[in-house]
Design an enzyme around this catalytic site. Structure first.
Site, mmCIF file in Angstrom:
data_model
loop_
_atom_site.group_PDB
_atom_site.id
_atom_site.type_symbol
_atom_site.label_atom_id
_atom_site.label_comp_id
_atom_site.label_asym_id
_atom_site.label_seq_id
_atom_site.Cartn_x
_atom_site.Cartn_y
_atom_site.Cartn_z
ATOM 1 N N SER A 113 0.852 -1.186 0.000
ATOM 2 C CA SER A 113 0.000 0.000 0.000
ATOM 3 C C SER A 113 0.886 1.234 0.000
ATOM 4 O O SER A 113 1.975 1.224 0.591
ATOM 5 C CB SER A 113 -0.894 0.028 1.241
ATOM 6 N N TYR A 143 -2.652 -0.575 9.873
ATOM 7 C CA TYR A 143 -2.604 -0.996 8.471
ATOM 8 C C TYR A 143 -1.293 -0.549 7.822
ATOM 9 O O TYR A 143 -0.606 -1.354 7.170
ATOM 10 C CB TYR A 143 -3.802 -0.397 7.735
#
Length: 267
Positions: free
Chosen positions: A148, A161
């Site tokens: 990500s 995350y």
């Protein structure tokens, strides 16, 4: 991607039941690979396998479903062994399985933190260890971890995350360094905002307005917008993955390819 590029290749894709994982599965199957589609939810796997079998039985097409929780090390080893016995040596591994538990860092629960790392980081370790060892013995293979852009740029409310994706990214690069002499390439594709269920779960209110806020940016959240003016589709990420596992990328390893429309300004 060329339709015959991966003919004769067995690929394994985790998190294949939806979103980016399903798009990667479709792209690799379209290129000729036989894909072991892995997810802990059996229903979308069966639907995807039937879709790509042209409506036939789930085991008749290029995609074969395997139910697996990547947080279970023993189950990962058993599934990899089963895939190789049924479909042949795994030549491509794509790690997509991931979860998002958004919360301010000081409000994260122990369970949210542990669950996020169990899937996003330890799950990548489990699959890479099981498949990477076999690839190294065969002296060939390609691994891509879908990370990500949050791994490289701070995101409010996404500490667990972002940290888990940063760890998975560096793990994959270290793996690439260690396996390079065995001819195994390991790369990362780091998406930005992509139109998936995970992305839409973050939106509040009208979907069109929420999408516009993501594209335009959010000064209150210290977040820039997307210079290209659009949210990615899962296929945009899948095409980047398909390139990196192909022979066209044969001299690329330990690379982190951002697919975010310029959102991070490549910070």
């Amino acid at each position: 991607m060329l339709q015959s590029e991966l003919v004769g290749t067995t690929a394994m894709v985790t998190g294949a039941g939806q979103g980016i994982g399903a798009a990667v599965t479709r792209a690799l199957a379209a290129a000729g690979a036989v894909v072991a589609a892995v997810d802990r939810n059996p229903d979308p796997l069966t639907s995807l396998a039937r879709e790509l079998a042209g409506g036939g039985a789930a085991g008749d097409g290029p995609v074969r479903p395997y139910v697996l929780d990547v947080t279970d090390a023993a189950a990962v080893e058993a599934t990899v062994d089963l895939v190789e016995r049924q479909l042949g040596p795994i030549g491509v591994l794509v790690n997509v399985a991931g979860i998002l538990r958004p919360a301010p860092a000081v409000e994260l629960t122990d369970e949210d933190w542990a669950a996020t790392f169990a899937v996003n980081t330890t799950g990548v370790f489990h699959t890479c260890r099981a498949v990477g060892r076999r690839m190294a013995e065969r002296r060939t293979g390609a691994v891509v971890t879908v990370g990500s852009n949050a791994a490289g740029v701070p995101r409010a409310g996404m500490a667990a995350y972002a940290a888990s994706k940063a760890a998975a990214t560096m793990f994959t690069r270290c793996l690439g360094l260690e396996l390079a002499r065995s001819g195994v390439r390991c790369n990362i594709v780091s998406p930005g905002s992509t139109d998936t269920e995970m992305q839409r779960a973050l939106w509040e209110g009208d979907a069109e307005a929420a999408e516009r806020r993501v594209i335009d940016g959010d000064p209150a959240g210290w977040r820039v917008g997307i210079p290209l003016g659009r949210i990615a589709q899962p296929a945009d990420v899948a095409e980047a993955v398909a390139f990196l596992v192909s022979d066209r990328a044969r001299h690329i390893t330990m690379h982190d390819l951002y697919v975010d429309g310029g959102a991070t300004l490549r910070a």
